[in-house]
Design an enzyme around this catalytic site. Structure first.
Site, PDB file in Angstrom:
ATOM      1  CG  HIS A   1     -11.144   0.668   0.557  1.00 34.55           C
ATOM      2  ND1 HIS A   1     -11.053  -0.640   0.962  1.00 34.55           N
ATOM      3  CD2 HIS A   1     -10.303   1.371   1.380  1.00 34.55           C
ATOM      4  CE1 HIS A   1     -10.204  -0.724   1.980  1.00 34.55           C
ATOM      5  NE2 HIS A   1      -9.728   0.473   2.248  1.00 34.55           N
TER       6      HIS A   1
ATOM      7  CB  CYS B   1      -2.085  -2.683   5.433  1.00 32.77           C
ATOM      8  SG  CYS B   1      -3.805  -2.079   5.458  1.00 32.77           S
TER       9      CYS B   1
ATOM     10  CB  ALA C   1       0.394   2.165   8.226  1.00 34.91           C
TER      11      ALA C   1
ATOM     12  CE  LYS D   1      -3.855  -4.024   1.629  1.00 35.51           C
ATOM     13  NZ  LYS D   1      -4.742  -3.156   2.428  1.00 35.51           N
TER      14      LYS D   1
ATOM     15  CG  ASP E   1      -6.551  -0.014   1.523  1.00 41.29           C
ATOM     16  OD1 ASP E   1      -6.921  -1.190   1.700  1.00 41.29           O
ATOM     17  OD2 ASP E   1      -6.824   0.920   2.313  1.00 41.29           O
TER      18      ASP E   1
ATOM     19  CG  HIS F   1      -8.525   5.170   3.031  1.00 40.12           C
ATOM     20  ND1 HIS F   1      -9.464   4.945   4.019  1.00 40.12           N
ATOM     21  CD2 HIS F   1      -7.932   3.970   2.817  1.00 40.12           C
ATOM     22  CE1 HIS F   1      -9.427   3.687   4.390  1.00 40.12           C
ATOM     23  NE2 HIS F   1      -8.516   3.057   3.673  1.00 40.12           N
TER      24      HIS F   1
ATOM     25  CG  ASP G   1      -1.957  -1.097   1.228  1.00 37.99           C
ATOM     26  OD1 ASP G   1      -1.899  -1.966   0.342  1.00 37.99           O
ATOM     27  OD2 ASP G   1      -2.814  -1.114   2.140  1.00 37.99           O
TER      28      ASP G   1
ATOM     29  CB  SER H   1     -12.614   0.716   6.517  1.00 36.23           C
ATOM     30  OG  SER H   1     -12.177   1.440   5.382  1.00 36.23           O
TER      31      SER H   1
ATOM     32  CD  GLU I   1      -9.842  -5.279  10.151  1.00 36.31           C
ATOM     33  OE1 GLU I   1      -9.108  -6.263  10.286  1.00 36.31           O
ATOM     34  OE2 GLU I   1     -10.445  -4.751  11.088  1.00 36.31           O
TER      35      GLU I   1
HETATM   36 ZN   LIG Z   1      -8.245   1.024   3.618  1.00 36.68          ZN
END
Ligand SMILES: [Zn+2]
Length: 177
Positions: free
Chosen positions: A48, A129, A125, A90, A46, A65, A8, A54, A97
């Protein structure tokens, strides 16, 4: 076979992004350096849907985000994408999550196809993750090394980074500078 998993390193997690990890872009050079010596490199994103669970507006803990296809979800421009063999997206299920690169993705299958038995993990981070991905890699039976200098932590609570390191070590993950 050894693989590097770059977790990420996306604009929204870097300074100026929607969910800034302090000093997040400082991992870019270290990640490129690790990738240079790695025979196989996977980068996770990431990724989404706009209504991801989340997000605060859905009752989750985070601001909006890394929405699929937005500039915030792009890998940081400093990442040398020519060194990345596979990108794994992902966090696509709205109700999950999705911290780990293994959760609901092809990552484990891709690693097995390439006979990977050992992974190096870096990126963002550390306390979310990176930690979740490294723990799942252990659960998948892989040897795992987290390169702390190539990560940064969110540290919502002071000490989260150290607690993450302790949790990783307790699970048999090697943590190096
Ligand atoms: Zn996320």
């Amino acid at each position: 076979m050894r693989a590097l998993i770059v977790v990420d390193v996306q604009n929204d997690f870097c300074p100026g992004g929607a969910l800034e990890v302090p000093d997040g872009d400082a991992v870019v050079d270290a990640v490129n350096q690790l990738a240079t010596g790695a025979p196989f490199v996977v980068a996770t994103r990431d990724w989404h849907p706009p209504d991801h669970g989340s997000f605060a507006e859905q009752g989750g803990p985070w601001p909006v985000h890394c929405v699929q296809g937005t500039p915030g979800a792009s890998l940081h421009e400093g990442i040398d994408q020519s060194q990345i063999d596979v990108i794994i997206d992902k966090g696509q299920a709205p109700d999950r999550e999705g911290y780990s690169g293994f959760e609901g993705t092809e990552l484990e299958r891709v690693l097995r196809e390439h006979d990977v038995d050992t992974v190096d993990v870096a990126g963002l981070a550390l306390d979310y993750c990176v930690k979740a991905t490294a723990l799942d890699a252990r659960r998948a039976g892989l040897n795992v090394t987290v390169h702390r200098g190539a990560t940064r932590a969110v540290e919502i609570s002071p000490g989260d980074a150290d607690r993450a390191i302790a949790e990783l070590r307790a699970a048999g993950v090697e943590v190096v500078d």
